[in-house]
Design a protein around this motif. Structure first.
Motif, PDB file in Angstrom:
ATOM      1  N   GLY A  72       0.771  -1.307   0.075  1.00 50.40           N
ATOM      2  CA  GLY A  72       0.095   0.122   0.111  1.00 50.40           C
ATOM      3  C   GLY A  72       0.919   1.379   0.003  1.00 50.40           C
ATOM      4  O   GLY A  72       0.537   2.155  -0.709  1.00 50.40           O
ATOM      5  N   ARG A  76       0.751   4.228  -2.598  1.00 46.05           N
ATOM      6  CA  ARG A  76       0.635   5.601  -2.324  1.00 46.05           C
ATOM      7  C   ARG A  76       1.797   6.653  -2.752  1.00 46.05           C
ATOM      8  O   ARG A  76       1.588   7.486  -3.337  1.00 46.05           O
ATOM      9  CB  ARG A  76       0.317   5.764  -0.660  1.00 46.05           C
ATOM     10  N   GLU A  96      -5.032   4.447   4.200  1.00 46.20           N
ATOM     11  CA  GLU A  96      -4.339   3.174   4.217  1.00 46.20           C
ATOM     12  C   GLU A  96      -5.107   2.230   3.975  1.00 46.20           C
ATOM     13  O   GLU A  96      -4.715   1.157   3.200  1.00 46.20           O
ATOM     14  CB  GLU A  96      -3.768   2.917   5.681  1.00 46.20           C
ATOM     15  N   SER A  99      -5.214   2.620  -0.093  1.00 50.89           N
ATOM     16  CA  SER A  99      -3.756   2.182  -0.828  1.00 50.89           C
ATOM     17  C   SER A  99      -3.557   0.519  -0.570  1.00 50.89           C
ATOM     18  O   SER A  99      -3.468  -0.153  -1.693  1.00 50.89           O
ATOM     19  CB  SER A  99      -2.618   2.738  -0.179  1.00 50.89           C
ATOM     20  N   THR A 100      -4.140  -0.083   0.523  1.00 49.14           N
ATOM     21  CA  THR A 100      -4.033  -1.442   0.673  1.00 49.14           C
ATOM     22  C   THR A 100      -4.823  -2.175  -0.248  1.00 49.14           C
ATOM     23  O   THR A 100      -4.591  -3.251  -1.007  1.00 49.14           O
ATOM     24  CB  THR A 100      -4.345  -1.956   2.115  1.00 49.14           C
TER      25      THR A 100
END
Length: 138
Positions: A72, A76, A96, A99-100
């Motif tokens: 992630g 990002r 988070e 992005s993961t």
């Protein structure tokens, strides 16, 4: 339609296997499609990821071998914190988690959209993504 069925199954299977971290599949899929459009198509997104230090990973996703994972944090860094924050807000997620989720979806989607190790032409790709969106989101 076999390619789209395969992609839909992979995306849904991936998202369904993460019960502890539910990610709104439609929102993230919309985000991936938005990223592809924003970057000027799949070639543009691939170039952006490659120029951000993910050349080996991108080559593995497009190629016919095993996909290399990406974190992630790497997504990002490649796409920019502002883009991830915008995607997170649209999906109702923390940055988070967005992005993961993208780190899990992008390799699968890119791999499936390039089954022979070749990037499809933009018109064909747009049609495929549109059909996939309808199939997943009803």
């Amino acid at each position: 339609m076999g390619l789209l069925d395969q992609l839909a199954g992979q995306v849904l299977g991936s998202l369904g296997s993460q019960q502890q971290d539910p990610v709104p599949q439609g929102d993230l899929l919309n985000s991936v499609m938005g990223l592809i459009n924003q970057a000027g198509g799949l070639p543009g997104l691939l170039q952006k990821l490659q120029s951000s230090g993910l050349s080996d990973q991108v080559a593995s996703w497009v190629g016919t071998g095993e996909n290399q994972p990406v974190s992630g944090d790497q997504i990002r860094d490649a796409l920019g914190a502002e883009n991830i924050a915008q995607i997170a807000q649209q999906a109702g997620l923390q940055s988070e988690h967005a992005s993961t989720g993208l780190a899990q979806l992008l390799p699968q989607i890119i791999d499936t959209l390039t089954p022979d190790g070749q990037v499809p032409q933009n018109e064909l790709l747009a049609q495929g993504l549109s059909l996939l969106r309808g199939k997943l989101l009803g």
